[in-house]
Design a protein around this motif. Structure first.
Motif, PDB file in Angstrom:
ATOM      1  N   ALA A 121      22.977  59.535 -10.366  1.00  0.00           N
ATOM      2  CA  ALA A 121      23.684  59.859  -9.130  1.00  0.00           C
ATOM      3  C   ALA A 121      23.547  58.690  -8.156  1.00  0.00           C
ATOM      4  CB  ALA A 121      23.113  61.128  -8.510  1.00  0.00           C
ATOM      5  N   PHE A 122      24.617  58.415  -7.419  1.00  0.00           N
ATOM      6  CA  PHE A 122      24.593  57.318  -6.446  1.00  0.00           C
ATOM      7  C   PHE A 122      24.807  57.877  -5.047  1.00  0.00           C
ATOM      8  CE2 PHE A 122      26.122  53.764  -3.955  1.00  0.00           C
ATOM      9  CZ  PHE A 122      25.278  52.732  -4.360  1.00  0.00           C
ATOM     10  N   LEU A 123      23.857  57.597  -4.146  1.00  0.00           N
ATOM     11  CA  LEU A 123      23.950  58.042  -2.757  1.00  0.00           C
ATOM     12  C   LEU A 123      24.408  56.855  -1.921  1.00  0.00           C
ATOM     13  CD1 LEU A 123      20.691  60.199  -2.474  1.00  0.00           C
ATOM     14  CD2 LEU A 123      22.962  60.825  -3.366  1.00  0.00           C
ATOM     15  N   ALA A 124      25.691  56.850  -1.597  1.00  0.00           N
ATOM     16  CA  ALA A 124      26.309  55.701  -0.927  1.00  0.00           C
ATOM     17  C   ALA A 124      26.085  55.752   0.583  1.00  0.00           C
ATOM     18  CB  ALA A 124      27.806  55.669  -1.238  1.00  0.00           C
ATOM     19  N   GLY A 125      26.257  54.592   1.221  1.00  0.00           N
ATOM     20  CA  GLY A 125      26.184  54.511   2.675  1.00  0.00           C
ATOM     21  C   GLY A 125      27.544  54.760   3.297  1.00  0.00           C
ATOM     22  N   SER A 126      27.704  54.327   4.530  1.00  0.00           N
ATOM     23  CA  SER A 126      28.954  54.541   5.259  1.00  0.00           C
ATOM     24  C   SER A 126      30.125  53.871   4.540  1.00  0.00           C
ATOM     25  CB  SER A 126      28.836  53.975   6.673  1.00  0.00           C
ATOM     26  OG  SER A 126      30.097  53.908   7.304  1.00  0.00           O
ATOM     27  N   THR A 127      31.246  54.557   4.490  1.00  0.00           N
ATOM     28  CA  THR A 127      32.446  53.998   3.858  1.00  0.00           C
ATOM     29  C   THR A 127      33.012  52.829   4.662  1.00  0.00           C
ATOM     30  OG1 THR A 127      33.782  55.660   5.002  1.00  0.00           O
ATOM     31  CG2 THR A 127      33.067  56.181   2.759  1.00  0.00           C
ATOM     32  N   LEU A 128      32.579  52.666   5.920  1.00  0.00           N
ATOM     33  CA  LEU A 128      33.066  51.566   6.760  1.00  0.00           C
ATOM     34  C   LEU A 128      32.323  50.265   6.499  1.00  0.00           C
ATOM     35  CD1 LEU A 128      33.366  53.368  10.231  1.00  0.00           C
ATOM     36  CD2 LEU A 128      35.182  52.950   8.566  1.00  0.00           C
ATOM     37  N   SER A 129      31.157  50.345   5.853  1.00  0.00           N
ATOM     38  CA  SER A 129      30.277  49.182   5.735  1.00  0.00           C
ATOM     39  C   SER A 129      30.548  48.378   4.472  1.00  0.00           C
ATOM     40  CB  SER A 129      28.810  49.636   5.732  1.00  0.00           C
ATOM     41  OG  SER A 129      28.513  50.366   6.905  1.00  0.00           O
ATOM     42  N   PRO A 130      30.800  47.078   4.605  1.00  0.00           N
ATOM     43  CA  PRO A 130      30.981  46.237   3.414  1.00  0.00           C
ATOM     44  C   PRO A 130      29.753  46.244   2.505  1.00  0.00           C
ATOM     45  CG  PRO A 130      31.728  45.073   5.384  1.00  0.00           C
ATOM     46  CD  PRO A 130      31.039  46.318   5.851  1.00  0.00           C
ATOM     47  N   TRP A 131      28.551  46.280   3.091  1.00  0.00           N
ATOM     48  CA  TRP A 131      27.342  46.291   2.257  1.00  0.00           C
ATOM     49  C   TRP A 131      27.278  47.554   1.408  1.00  0.00           C
ATOM     50  CZ3 TRP A 131      24.286  50.484   3.014  1.00  0.00           C
ATOM     51  CH2 TRP A 131      24.264  51.078   4.283  1.00  0.00           C
ATOM     52  N   SER A 132      27.726  48.679   1.975  1.00  0.00           N
ATOM     53  CA  SER A 132      27.724  49.930   1.213  1.00  0.00           C
ATOM     54  C   SER A 132      28.671  49.836   0.029  1.00  0.00           C
ATOM     55  CB  SER A 132      28.127  51.092   2.122  1.00  0.00           C
ATOM     56  OG  SER A 132      28.213  52.297   1.390  1.00  0.00           O
ATOM     57  N   GLN A 133      29.842  49.253   0.246  1.00  0.00           N
ATOM     58  CA  GLN A 133      30.819  49.106  -0.830  1.00  0.00           C
ATOM     59  C   GLN A 133      30.289  48.154  -1.901  1.00  0.00           C
ATOM     60  OE1 GLN A 133      33.761  50.881  -1.211  1.00  0.00           O
ATOM     61  NE2 GLN A 133      33.577  49.971  -3.249  1.00  0.00           N
ATOM     62  N   GLU A 134      29.627  47.070  -1.489  1.00  0.00           N
ATOM     63  CA  GLU A 134      29.075  46.131  -2.465  1.00  0.00           C
ATOM     64  C   GLU A 134      28.022  46.799  -3.343  1.00  0.00           C
ATOM     65  OE1 GLU A 134      27.702  42.337  -1.355  1.00  0.00           O
ATOM     66  OE2 GLU A 134      29.606  41.692  -0.477  1.00  0.00           O
ATOM     67  N   ARG A 135      27.188  47.625  -2.732  1.00  0.00           N
ATOM     68  CA  ARG A 135      26.137  48.292  -3.510  1.00  0.00           C
ATOM     69  C   ARG A 135      26.732  49.317  -4.476  1.00  0.00           C
ATOM     70  NH1 ARG A 135      21.761  48.716   1.551  1.00  0.00           N
ATOM     71  NH2 ARG A 135      22.006  46.491   2.073  1.00  0.00           N
ATOM     72  N   LEU A 136      27.794  49.985  -4.051  1.00  0.00           N
ATOM     73  CA  LEU A 136      28.481  50.902  -4.954  1.00  0.00           C
ATOM     74  C   LEU A 136      29.148  50.126  -6.094  1.00  0.00           C
ATOM     75  CD1 LEU A 136      29.533  53.704  -5.727  1.00  0.00           C
ATOM     76  CD2 LEU A 136      31.401  53.382  -4.066  1.00  0.00           C
ATOM     77  N   ASP A 137      29.741  48.988  -5.773  1.00  0.00           N
ATOM     78  CA  ASP A 137      30.390  48.162  -6.801  1.00  0.00           C
ATOM     79  C   ASP A 137      29.372  47.662  -7.829  1.00  0.00           C
ATOM     80  OD1 ASP A 137      32.797  48.521  -5.527  1.00  0.00           O
ATOM     81  OD2 ASP A 137      32.818  46.542  -4.553  1.00  0.00           O
ATOM     82  N   GLY A 138      28.172  47.301  -7.350  1.00  0.00           N
ATOM     83  CA  GLY A 138      27.136  46.842  -8.270  1.00  0.00           C
ATOM     84  C   GLY A 138      26.710  47.933  -9.239  1.00  0.00           C
ATOM     85  N   TYR A 139      26.570  49.136  -8.730  1.00  0.00           N
ATOM     86  CA  TYR A 139      26.237  50.309  -9.558  1.00  0.00           C
ATOM     87  C   TYR A 139      27.314  50.539 -10.617  1.00  0.00           C
ATOM     88  CZ  TYR A 139      26.624  55.459 -10.270  1.00  0.00           C
ATOM     89  OH  TYR A 139      26.788  56.719 -10.780  1.00  0.00           O
ATOM     90  N   LYS A 140      28.568  50.509 -10.188  1.00  0.00           N
ATOM     91  CA  LYS A 140      29.672  50.754 -11.119  1.00  0.00           C
ATOM     92  C   LYS A 140      29.765  49.652 -12.173  1.00  0.00           C
ATOM     93  CE  LYS A 140      32.669  53.563  -8.141  1.00  0.00           C
ATOM     94  NZ  LYS A 140      34.000  53.646  -7.474  1.00  0.00           N
ATOM     95  N   ARG A 141      29.538  48.407 -11.766  1.00  0.00           N
ATOM     96  CA  ARG A 141      29.621  47.306 -12.723  1.00  0.00           C
ATOM     97  C   ARG A 141      28.583  47.479 -13.834  1.00  0.00           C
ATOM     98  NH1 ARG A 141      29.332  40.930 -11.132  1.00  0.00           N
ATOM     99  NH2 ARG A 141      31.297  41.516 -10.092  1.00  0.00           N
ATOM    100  N   ALA A 142      27.366  47.846 -13.452  1.00  0.00           N
ATOM    101  CA  ALA A 142      26.313  48.024 -14.452  1.00  0.00           C
ATOM    102  C   ALA A 142      26.667  49.147 -15.432  1.00  0.00           C
ATOM    103  CB  ALA A 142      24.985  48.319 -13.769  1.00  0.00           C
ATOM    104  N   LEU A 143      27.225  50.245 -14.920  1.00  0.00           N
ATOM    105  CA  LEU A 143      27.611  51.359 -15.793  1.00  0.00           C
ATOM    106  C   LEU A 143      28.726  50.945 -16.744  1.00  0.00           C
ATOM    107  CD1 LEU A 143      25.767  53.031 -13.964  1.00  0.00           C
ATOM    108  CD2 LEU A 143      27.536  54.809 -13.917  1.00  0.00           C
ATOM    109  N   ARG A 144      29.714  50.231 -16.218  1.00  0.00           N
ATOM    110  CA  ARG A 144      30.824  49.807 -17.075  1.00  0.00           C
ATOM    111  C   ARG A 144      30.325  48.884 -18.191  1.00  0.00           C
ATOM    112  NH1 ARG A 144      33.875  49.596 -12.146  1.00  0.00           N
ATOM    113  NH2 ARG A 144      33.306  47.392 -11.913  1.00  0.00           N
ATOM    114  N   GLU A 145      29.450  47.949 -17.843  1.00  0.00           N
ATOM    115  CA  GLU A 145      28.944  47.018 -18.858  1.00  0.00           C
ATOM    116  C   GLU A 145      28.130  47.735 -19.931  1.00  0.00           C
ATOM    117  OE1 GLU A 145      26.872  43.691 -17.246  1.00  0.00           O
ATOM    118  OE2 GLU A 145      28.626  42.932 -16.154  1.00  0.00           O
TER     119      GLU A 145
END
Length: 343
Positions: A184-208
């Motif tokens: 499970a991934f607990l994301a930060g604010s949808t307005l924050s670029p850092w939150s989106q980057e951390r979500l993207d990193g999680y998704k990239r690892a799962l896809r790989e």
């Protein structure tokens, strides 16, 4: 207050000579400089910064704009900035935005009114592509450094930030290597670029790892301990099946972990938990938290290095500093025999 005239009388020289010594003028001998500077120190002379500012058009002040000093993410960055500023004879004016765009505009304009020589800003993120106060900053030509990820409204300024995407990627990889597939991934604010980057990193690892991304496992959880507690309760109430949690911040991870422990769920035997940030509280939590360490002190040093270059009108490039995975006791291998989390 000790005046230049007082030092001149004691030293037996003119006021002009004292003034030149304290400005380190080249036409005064080194012996005279040493004698008068020592005398000024012994008499407790303090330069009139207002008068100096009027003369040099500088104030030797830096504005530092952050959300709140109570946010542990900023503690070491502030320390580094203050230490570096002190070394070059600058003071810091600290201002809080409380993540309110209107308050941010007010504090920035107040700093400009104080004629600070530069501003370091951790921005309040918003959806709008522009923000009037940042346009005003551009017009003033005051050196500005963004502390954190840039958004479109502040993209004209250099920034210093951590590699959030790769930090989050390493955290997710760590859980995958332990055998976890329901993360499970607990994301930060949808307005924050850092939150989106951390979500993207999680998704990239799962896809790989050829693990399907289940949107039901992704929750918008905010950034505080209370937000983490609410997200954990939501997970449990919805009976979502998971063996690990990756949070976009340490505070959210700690909030979630505290709820699991109160429910009698063992960490890491039943659920592994990973945070992001490496705040001191995580290391001393009841189950020391596996996390991604942001180089907070080095971020502050880098921000001040950029500030010094801007003062000299030298070109400055944005910087991204690497983040590091810190493995502690809150993560462990999947144990299929353990019952799924439930309330």
């Amino acid at each position: 207050m000790v005046r230049l005239k007082d030092i001149a009388v004691r030293a037996g020289v003119s006021v002009m000579t004292v003034s030149k010594v304290l400005r380190d003028a080249p036409d005064i001998s080194s012996a005279t400089k040493a004698r008068i500077k020592l005398m000024a120190d012994q008499m407790g002379y303090v330069p009139d910064s207002l008068a100096q500012g009027l003369r040099t058009r500088t104030t030797h002040l830096i504005g530092l704009v952050i959300s709140a000093v109570t946010n542990p993410i900023f503690a070491r960055a502030i320390l580094a900035i203050e230490e570096q500023a002190h070394e070059i004879g600058y003071g810091i004016i600290l201002a809080h935005t409380l993540n309110d765009p209107d308050r941010e505009e007010t504090v920035i304009r107040r700093l400009l009114a104080r004629r600070v020589d530069g501003i370091i800003i951790s921005p309040v993120y918003r959806l709008a592509p522009t923000a009037q106060v940042y346009d005003e900053l551009l017009e003033t030509k005051v050196p500005v450094i963004i502390l954190g990820q840039k958004a479109q409204f502040c993209s004209a300024f250099p920034s210093v930030e951590s590699e959030d995407l790769f930090g989050s990627y390493f955290a997710a990889q760590h859980l995958l290597q332990l055998g976890h597939r329901r993360i499970a991934f607990l994301a930060g604010s949808t307005l924050s670029p850092w939150s989106q980057e951390r979500l993207d990193g999680y998704k990239r690892a799962l896809r790989e790892a050829s693990v399907e991304i289940d949107e039901a496992l992704i929750f918008n959880a905010g950034s505080t301990i209370e937000d983490g507690e609410k997200a954990a309760l939501e997970l449990l109430n919805e009976a979502v099946q998971f063996t690990a949690i990756q949070a976009a911040s340490d505070l959210v991870a700690i909030g979630a972990a505290s709820i699991f422990l109160k429910q009698g769920i063992k960490i890491p035997e039943q659920i592994s938990v990973v945070g992001f940030g490496n705040v001191l509280l995580g290391e001393y939590f009841s189950v020391p938290l596996t996390t991604v360490r942001q180089p907070k002190f080095r971020l502050g040093i880098a921000a001040m290095d950029m500030f010094r270059k801007l003062l000299k009108h030298e070109p400055v490039d944005s910087k991204r500093l690497p983040a590091e995975l810190i493995i502690r006791q809150s993560t462990g291998p999947v144990r299929p025999a353990s019952p799924p989390p439930h309330q």
